[in-house]
Design a protein around this motif. Structure first.
Motif, PDB file in Angstrom:
ATOM      1  N   PRO A 101       1.117  -1.330  -0.440  1.00  0.00           N
ATOM      2  CA  PRO A 101      -0.241  -0.189   0.251  1.00  0.00           C
ATOM      3  C   PRO A 101       0.885   0.926   0.058  1.00  0.00           C
ATOM      4  N   PRO A 102       0.192   2.393  -0.276  1.00  0.00           N
ATOM      5  CA  PRO A 102       0.891   3.470  -0.272  1.00  0.00           C
ATOM      6  C   PRO A 102       0.915   4.528   1.582  1.00  0.00           C
ATOM      7  N   PRO A 103       1.375   4.959   1.381  1.00  0.00           N
ATOM      8  CA  PRO A 103       2.192   6.244   0.285  1.00  0.00           C
ATOM      9  C   PRO A 103       3.757   5.670   0.415  1.00  0.00           C
ATOM     10  N   GLU A 104       4.630   4.373   0.671  1.00  0.00           N
ATOM     11  CA  GLU A 104       5.934   4.131   0.340  1.00  0.00           C
ATOM     12  C   GLU A 104       5.828   2.450  -0.522  1.00  0.00           C
ATOM     13  N   ALA A 105       4.919   1.723  -0.248  1.00  0.00           N
ATOM     14  CA  ALA A 105       4.561  -0.002  -1.130  1.00  0.00           C
ATOM     15  C   ALA A 105       5.691  -0.524   0.298  1.00  0.00           C
ATOM     16  N   ALA A 106       5.943  -0.290   1.426  1.00  0.00           N
ATOM     17  CA  ALA A 106       7.453  -1.119   1.989  1.00  0.00           C
ATOM     18  C   ALA A 106       6.859  -2.084   2.174  1.00  0.00           C
ATOM     19  N   THR A 107       8.480  -3.567   1.898  1.00  0.00           N
ATOM     20  CA  THR A 107       7.779  -4.565   1.629  1.00  0.00           C
ATOM     21  C   THR A 107       6.633  -5.084   2.868  1.00  0.00           C
ATOM     22  N   THR A 108       7.534  -4.738   4.260  1.00  0.00           N
ATOM     23  CA  THR A 108       7.040  -5.264   4.986  1.00  0.00           C
ATOM     24  C   THR A 108       5.385  -4.647   5.548  1.00  0.00           C
ATOM     25  N   ALA A 109       4.684  -3.958   4.910  1.00  0.00           N
ATOM     26  CA  ALA A 109       3.180  -3.723   4.902  1.00  0.00           C
ATOM     27  C   ALA A 109       2.629  -4.495   4.505  1.00  0.00           C
ATOM     28  N   ALA A 110       2.990  -5.488   2.776  1.00  0.00           N
ATOM     29  CA  ALA A 110       2.282  -5.874   2.041  1.00  0.00           C
ATOM     30  C   ALA A 110       1.191  -7.098   2.790  1.00  0.00           C
ATOM     31  N   GLU A 111       0.168  -6.664   2.153  1.00  0.00           N
ATOM     32  CA  GLU A 111      -0.499  -7.480   2.310  1.00  0.00           C
ATOM     33  C   GLU A 111      -2.428  -8.444   0.995  1.00  0.00           C
ATOM     34  N   PRO A 112      -2.965  -9.303   1.273  1.00  0.00           N
ATOM     35  CA  PRO A 112      -3.038 -10.171   0.116  1.00  0.00           C
ATOM     36  C   PRO A 112      -3.898  -8.725  -1.331  1.00  0.00           C
ATOM     37  N   SER A 113      -3.948  -9.156  -2.173  1.00  0.00           N
ATOM     38  CA  SER A 113      -3.707  -8.703  -2.952  1.00  0.00           C
ATOM     39  C   SER A 113      -5.543  -8.985  -3.550  1.00  0.00           C
ATOM     40  N   CYS A 114      -6.699  -7.320  -3.449  1.00  0.00           N
ATOM     41  CA  CYS A 114      -7.784  -7.556  -4.559  1.00  0.00           C
ATOM     42  C   CYS A 114      -8.151  -8.573  -5.957  1.00  0.00           C
ATOM     43  N   ILE A 115      -7.105  -8.500  -6.604  1.00  0.00           N
ATOM     44  CA  ILE A 115      -6.608  -8.847  -8.324  1.00  0.00           C
ATOM     45  C   ILE A 115      -6.074 -10.877  -8.275  1.00  0.00           C
ATOM     46  N   ASP A 116      -7.455 -11.391  -8.206  1.00  0.00           N
ATOM     47  CA  ASP A 116      -7.173 -12.973  -8.075  1.00  0.00           C
ATOM     48  C   ASP A 116      -7.642 -13.320  -9.502  1.00  0.00           C
ATOM     49  N   VAL A 117      -7.237 -12.562 -11.077  1.00  0.00           N
ATOM     50  CA  VAL A 117      -6.439 -12.490 -12.043  1.00  0.00           C
ATOM     51  C   VAL A 117      -4.990 -13.336 -12.080  1.00  0.00           C
ATOM     52  N   THR A 118      -4.888 -14.291 -13.128  1.00  0.00           N
ATOM     53  CA  THR A 118      -2.809 -14.276 -13.113  1.00  0.00           C
ATOM     54  C   THR A 118      -3.155 -14.429 -14.607  1.00  0.00           C
ATOM     55  N   GLU A 119      -4.110 -14.054 -15.881  1.00  0.00           N
ATOM     56  CA  GLU A 119      -3.303 -14.140 -16.636  1.00  0.00           C
ATOM     57  C   GLU A 119      -3.128 -12.623 -17.517  1.00  0.00           C
ATOM     58  N   VAL A 120      -2.345 -12.213 -18.019  1.00  0.00           N
ATOM     59  CA  VAL A 120      -1.725 -11.253 -18.495  1.00  0.00           C
ATOM     60  C   VAL A 120      -2.261  -9.507 -18.633  1.00  0.00           C
ATOM     61  N   SER A 121      -3.148  -9.816 -19.780  1.00  0.00           N
ATOM     62  CA  SER A 121      -4.213  -8.869 -19.854  1.00  0.00           C
ATOM     63  C   SER A 121      -5.380  -8.635 -18.504  1.00  0.00           C
ATOM     64  N   LEU A 122      -5.492  -9.580 -18.077  1.00  0.00           N
ATOM     65  CA  LEU A 122      -6.331  -9.643 -17.412  1.00  0.00           C
ATOM     66  C   LEU A 122      -6.066  -9.100 -15.515  1.00  0.00           C
ATOM     67  N   VAL A 123      -4.569  -9.230 -15.736  1.00  0.00           N
ATOM     68  CA  VAL A 123      -4.434  -8.399 -14.757  1.00  0.00           C
ATOM     69  C   VAL A 123      -3.840  -7.098 -14.988  1.00  0.00           C
ATOM     70  N   THR A 124      -3.120  -6.827 -16.248  1.00  0.00           N
ATOM     71  CA  THR A 124      -3.046  -5.746 -16.341  1.00  0.00           C
ATOM     72  C   THR A 124      -4.778  -4.431 -16.490  1.00  0.00           C
ATOM     73  N   ARG A 125      -5.706  -4.914 -16.552  1.00  0.00           N
ATOM     74  CA  ARG A 125      -7.313  -4.140 -16.404  1.00  0.00           C
ATOM     75  C   ARG A 125      -7.414  -4.081 -15.581  1.00  0.00           C
ATOM     76  N   ALA A 126      -6.828  -5.308 -14.141  1.00  0.00           N
ATOM     77  CA  ALA A 126      -6.960  -4.669 -12.860  1.00  0.00           C
ATOM     78  C   ALA A 126      -6.540  -3.734 -12.592  1.00  0.00           C
ATOM     79  N   VAL A 127      -5.334  -3.152 -12.921  1.00  0.00           N
ATOM     80  CA  VAL A 127      -4.632  -3.175 -12.438  1.00  0.00           C
ATOM     81  C   VAL A 127      -4.352  -1.019 -12.821  1.00  0.00           C
ATOM     82  N   HIS A 128      -5.119  -1.463 -13.947  1.00  0.00           N
ATOM     83  CA  HIS A 128      -5.838   0.104 -14.759  1.00  0.00           C
ATOM     84  C   HIS A 128      -6.728   0.498 -13.820  1.00  0.00           C
ATOM     85  N   ALA A 129      -8.088  -0.879 -13.907  1.00  0.00           N
ATOM     86  CA  ALA A 129      -9.162   0.031 -13.433  1.00  0.00           C
ATOM     87  C   ALA A 129      -9.189   0.303 -12.258  1.00  0.00           C
TER      88      ALA A 129
END
Length: 150
Positions: A101-129
């Protein structure tokens, strides 16, 4: 993003995926100002520069890696030094698919992602969305809260 965050194999960069990601961002996002690779001969990272950023930021950039093993990093940084990223890679601090998460994207602050898809186009669309939604409502609070984007 440095490899220091990774505890397992990320794999070699997969150029066709980076090309697909570039093409999708250009197609989806009118604020794309420029795209480039870190190295024209042997690229390891795609850079997408935006003409505006989140909040008061006047510009932003995504640094993107995608490997032959389907591992990835979409790292956002803007003119206000706000960082966040969606990653998929083996590590010791969070699930394989995670969000820094912002603002630092610290390694120790990682949390489960809301993005469950794994195909390149779908992940890209998810990040963009999620980026576009945050941009339109002018908040960082909901970057990782979308119900399984895209």
């Amino acid at each position: 993003m440095s490899g220091d965050d990774r505890a397992g194999e990320f794999g070699p960069i997969y150029l066709p995926a980076l090309q697909r990601i570039r093409d999708l961002w250009i197609e989806l996002e009118p604020l794309v100002d420029e795209t480039s690779y870190d190295d024209v001969v042997a690229p390891t990272e795609l850079r997408i520069t935006l003409s505006d950023g989140l909040g008061d930021a006047t510009s932003a950039r995504f640094d993107i890696q995608w490997s032959e093993l389907g591992m990835y990093s979409f790292h956002y940084v803007d003119s206000d030094d706000v960082n966040w990223r969606f990653d998929r890679h083996p590590n010791t601090h969070s699930p394989e698919i995670h969000f820094h998460p912002p603002p630092e994207a610290a390694t120790t602050a990682a949390e489960p992602s809301c993005i469950d898809v794994t195909e390149v186009s779908l992940v890209t669309r998810a990040v963009h969305a999620v980026w576009r939604a945050a941009y339109e409502v002018d908040t960082l609070d909901r970057l990782n809260s979308a119900p399984n984007p895209p």
